[in-house]
Design a protein around this motif. Structure first.
Motif, PDB file in Angstrom:
ATOM      1  N   UNK A  31     -22.117 -32.237  12.695  1.00 34.76           N
ATOM      2  CA  UNK A  31     -22.118 -32.726  11.317  1.00 34.76           C
ATOM      3  C   UNK A  31     -21.232 -31.850  10.429  1.00 34.76           C
ATOM      4  N   UNK A  32     -21.308 -30.541  10.640  1.00 33.32           N
ATOM      5  CA  UNK A  32     -20.481 -29.653   9.825  1.00 33.32           C
ATOM      6  C   UNK A  32     -19.005 -29.834  10.171  1.00 33.32           C
ATOM      7  N   UNK A  35     -17.371 -33.404  -0.144  1.00 35.52           N
ATOM      8  CA  UNK A  35     -18.688 -33.873   0.276  1.00 35.52           C
ATOM      9  C   UNK A  35     -19.716 -32.975  -0.391  1.00 35.52           C
ATOM     10  N   UNK A  36     -20.543 -33.565  -1.263  1.00 38.18           N
ATOM     11  CA  UNK A  36     -21.531 -32.784  -1.998  1.00 38.18           C
ATOM     12  C   UNK A  36     -22.775 -32.567  -1.146  1.00 38.18           C
ATOM     13  N   UNK A  37     -23.568 -31.592  -1.564  1.00 36.24           N
ATOM     14  CA  UNK A  37     -24.806 -31.310  -0.825  1.00 36.24           C
ATOM     15  C   UNK A  37     -25.692 -32.550  -0.734  1.00 36.24           C
ATOM     16  N   UNK A  66     -23.071 -23.353   5.718  1.00 34.47           N
ATOM     17  CA  UNK A  66     -23.386 -24.725   5.359  1.00 34.47           C
ATOM     18  C   UNK A  66     -24.193 -25.443   6.443  1.00 34.47           C
ATOM     19  N   UNK A  67     -23.993 -25.010   7.675  1.00 36.93           N
ATOM     20  CA  UNK A  67     -24.757 -25.578   8.786  1.00 36.93           C
ATOM     21  C   UNK A  67     -26.261 -25.578   8.501  1.00 36.93           C
ATOM     22  N   UNK A 118     -24.788 -35.457  -0.329  1.00 35.16           N
ATOM     23  CA  UNK A 118     -24.285 -36.395   0.678  1.00 35.16           C
ATOM     24  C   UNK A 118     -24.726 -36.034   2.090  1.00 35.16           C
ATOM     25  N   UNK A 119     -25.314 -34.858   2.238  1.00 40.63           N
ATOM     26  CA  UNK A 119     -25.665 -34.389   3.578  1.00 40.63           C
ATOM     27  C   UNK A 119     -26.944 -35.068   4.083  1.00 40.63           C
ATOM     28  N   UNK A 120     -26.888 -36.394   4.101  1.00 45.67           N
ATOM     29  CA  UNK A 120     -27.990 -37.191   4.630  1.00 45.67           C
ATOM     30  C   UNK A 120     -27.652 -37.548   6.065  1.00 45.67           C
ATOM     31  N   UNK A 161     -13.192 -33.754   4.696  1.00 43.79           N
ATOM     32  CA  UNK A 161     -12.735 -33.090   3.470  1.00 43.79           C
ATOM     33  C   UNK A 161     -11.245 -32.762   3.559  1.00 43.79           C
ATOM     34  N   UNK A 175     -23.952 -39.384   8.547  1.00 43.09           N
ATOM     35  CA  UNK A 175     -23.248 -38.714   9.641  1.00 43.09           C
ATOM     36  C   UNK A 175     -23.668 -39.225  11.005  1.00 43.09           C
ATOM     37  N   UNK A 184     -31.469 -30.486   5.409  1.00 43.88           N
ATOM     38  CA  UNK A 184     -31.370 -31.861   4.915  1.00 43.88           C
ATOM     39  C   UNK A 184     -31.676 -32.872   6.017  1.00 43.88           C
ATOM     40  N   UNK A 185     -31.120 -32.634   7.208  1.00 42.80           N
ATOM     41  CA  UNK A 185     -31.363 -33.570   8.315  1.00 42.80           C
ATOM     42  C   UNK A 185     -32.818 -33.495   8.770  1.00 42.80           C
ATOM     43  N   UNK A 197     -27.800 -25.648   5.570  1.00 38.38           N
ATOM     44  CA  UNK A 197     -28.167 -26.661   4.574  1.00 38.38           C
ATOM     45  C   UNK A 197     -28.249 -28.024   5.263  1.00 38.38           C
ATOM     46  N   UNK A 198     -27.273 -28.289   6.124  1.00 41.62           N
ATOM     47  CA  UNK A 198     -27.294 -29.540   6.891  1.00 41.62           C
ATOM     48  C   UNK A 198     -28.579 -29.628   7.704  1.00 41.62           C
ATOM     49  N   UNK A 249     -26.202 -31.318  16.183  1.00 41.89           N
ATOM     50  CA  UNK A 249     -26.162 -31.286  14.725  1.00 41.89           C
ATOM     51  C   UNK A 249     -25.025 -30.401  14.196  1.00 41.89           C
ATOM     52  N   UNK A 250     -24.496 -29.513  15.049  1.00 43.35           N
ATOM     53  CA  UNK A 250     -23.354 -28.709  14.619  1.00 43.35           C
ATOM     54  C   UNK A 250     -22.161 -29.622  14.326  1.00 43.35           C
ATOM     55  N   UNK A 278     -26.568 -21.778  19.095  1.00 44.66           N
ATOM     56  CA  UNK A 278     -25.877 -22.798  18.311  1.00 44.66           C
ATOM     57  C   UNK A 278     -25.722 -24.080  19.128  1.00 44.66           C
ATOM     58  N   UNK A 279     -25.928 -25.206  18.454  1.00 41.45           N
ATOM     59  CA  UNK A 279     -25.713 -26.486  19.128  1.00 41.45           C
ATOM     60  C   UNK A 279     -26.901 -26.926  19.965  1.00 41.45           C
ATOM     61  N   UNK A 301     -31.705 -26.706  -8.519  1.00 39.61           N
ATOM     62  CA  UNK A 301     -30.481 -26.021  -8.127  1.00 39.61           C
ATOM     63  C   UNK A 301     -30.034 -25.153  -9.294  1.00 39.61           C
ATOM     64  N   UNK A 345     -17.938 -32.863   8.289  1.00 39.08           N
ATOM     65  CA  UNK A 345     -17.710 -32.564   6.874  1.00 39.08           C
ATOM     66  C   UNK A 345     -16.330 -31.923   6.703  1.00 39.08           C
ATOM     67  N   UNK A 401     -30.013 -27.386  18.515  1.00 38.92           N
ATOM     68  CA  UNK A 401     -30.992 -27.925  17.560  1.00 38.92           C
ATOM     69  C   UNK A 401     -32.268 -27.086  17.499  1.00 38.92           C
TER      70      UNK A 401
END
Lengths: 379, 93
Positions: free
Chosen positions: B51-52, B66-68, A322-323, B70-72, B59, B76, A329-330, A325-326, B48-49, A288-289, A338, B55, A291
């Motif tokens: 970012x969560x 924060x919607x999915x 959720x990490x 928005x995860x651009x 919140x 962040x 997306x990133x 999904x981030x 990148x952790x 974790x952390x 969906x 969020x 990348x």
């Protein structure tokens, strides 16, 4: 209901054996100047436990330097992590070992000839199993200690703990931005096709990894074994090493390639370009952390591109992931569709995610199994 | 004179949002004096952790969702980006 037996859960897998020394690991008492000897059965057991991925430590009321020297003289010093030698209560030693190794007391087994010490530990830490060395030998012989299967990662578990310990020292001492720390690790991520030797660890990863798991799908060994053989799937494992040693097998990706392998089903002119779908991508929290998720996603996308395919990814939200999904997306994935519990993401045509500069990525694209074997293909 | 009937908490001004975000990023990175436009994740100031964690923080702090979508990364990757996202969400609620 067909169930006939009462449902008693089996005792948890032993992850660590903590040895007393005087009259337990060796015969005789060090501080009394006895002529010490290690019974061959003990020496053998220490090696066997180690080879099976069971960690070992020491809890001894003794003089630390003398113990270190004696263990070296017996050629056994390398086997024991975080040895606790001093004058504090053994329960405190056991607790310290469990904390250092980050394992629960119920997976620790304590072996000591002294009834008093066993009672003291059992009184303070009731989940630690306490026994004499005779009882330990009997328990091992009865098949109740060693794991049924030994993975590559189990075999190198002690080395991985030592590497992690050196890594942590480095991390604590490191003063600088995250990127410079990651740069300093000198990481190599190796992504390759899973083989049957990887199945146990791969199945374990799907069952244990919740936070860094894109869909929460768990696969048993049998399912993974058939996916490895399935011409329509790729099962990829990822191993990470850095300058401190290996992290072991820390990532898994199950990818549907959409290749049916049907004889004669060549690409038709109007067919859309093929796409690989990442059904599951996960990583151990150990990395974790760092990348590494981005790097693994990039590896899959590069492999897909090398086979002329685009990349699609599934994400199924759980309360903890959720990490991931981030991470998608990133990495440049956009949401394509969906439904209630499934997000389908895809990578736009132009290029895949960039691998961070501080990760050396090695992709071995060698299918482990013959693909498209005819008996699999029932029309 | 009747007390003003209000069920919403005192609104956050854009300046307050930026200040709160700035403080949080400073705590997260262990560094003070990060410029509002400094790239955080793409430049390796944060991993990148983070970012969560961002969020979760916004919140909770601003009671926005924060919607999915928005995860651009852009939302962040800097103090300004994150503050902007929060302000847009606050305006929409």
């Amino acid at each position: 209901m067909q169930s006939t037996e009462p449902h008693t859960p089996p005792p948890p897998q032993v992850k660590c054996v903590v040895w007393d020394l005087d009259d337990t690991l060796w015969d005789g008492t060090l501080l009394e100047g006895d002529d010490l000897s290690v019974p061959e059965a003990n020496r053998q057991l220490v090696r066997t436990l180690d080879e099976h991925g069971i960690l070992q430590s020491v809890a001894s009321r003794n003089e630390p330097d003398a113990v270190a020297e004696q263990l070296r003289a017996f050629g056994l010093d390398e086997y024991f992590l975080y040895p606790q030698v001093g004058w504090s209560a053994k329960s405190a030693s056991l607790r310290a070992v469990a904390e250092e190794l980050n394992i629960a007391p119920e997976s620790v087994l304590f072996v000591d000839d002294s009834e008093f010490e066993r009672a003291e530990v059992a009184g303070v830490l009731p989940d630690v199993r306490c026994m004499t060395r005779q009882e330990l030998h009997a328990l091992v012989a009865a098949g109740a200690v060693l794991p049924a299967q030994v993975t590559d990662d189990a075999r190198r578990r002690r080395a991985m703990y030592l590497a992690e310990s050196r890594r942590r020292t480095h991390e604590v001492a490191f003063d600088g931005p995250a990127a410079e720390f990651l740069e300093s690790l000198d990481m190599t991520l190796r992504v390759r096709e899973a083989s049957t030797a990887d199945l146990a660890r791969a199945a374990e990863l799907t069952q244990r990894t919740h936070q860094l798991n894109t869909t929460g799908i768990t696969f048993g060994q049998d399912e993974l074994a058939s996916l490895i053989l399935d011409p329509g799937h790729r099962v990829l494992v990822a191993e990470l090493d850095d300058r401190f040693g290996t992290y072991g097998t820390i990532g898994l990706a199950v990818v549907a390639t959409g290749t049916t392998g049907r004889p004669g089903a060549g690409p038709r002119a109007a067919a859309p370009p093929p796409r690989w779908t990442i059904r599951l991508l996960l990583m151990s929290c150990r990395v974790m952390g760092r990348n590494i998720g981005t790097s693994l996603i990039a590896a899959v996308a590069q492999l897909a591109a090398a086979h002329g395919a685009g990349t699609v990814a599934h994400f199924r939200p759980t309360d903890r992931n959720r990490q991931m999904l981030v991470t998608y997306r990133f990495a440049g994935f956009t949401v394509e569709s969906r439904t209630d519990d499934l997000v389908v993401l895809s990578l736009p045509e132009a290029g895949g995610p960039a691998v961070p500069g501080y990760v050396r990525l090695v992709i071995e694209d060698t299918p482990a199994a013959p693909r498209g074997t005819s008996q699999e293909l029932i029309a | 004179m009747a007390a003003p009937q209000t069920t919403t908490p005192r609104p956050h001004t854009p300046e307050e949002v930026t200040a709160t975000v700035r403080q949080f990023i400073s705590r997260l990175s262990g560094r003070t004096a990060i410029e509002d436009d400094r790239p955080l994740i793409s430049d390796g100031v944060l991993d990148s952790v983070a970012a969560v964690q961002m969020v979760d923080f916004v919140e909770r702090t601003f009671d926005v969702e924060i919607a999915d979508e928005d995860l651009e990364l852009a939302n962040f990757d800097s103090i300004r980006g994150l503050a902007g996202l929060v302000n847009r969400r606050l305006a929409a609620s």
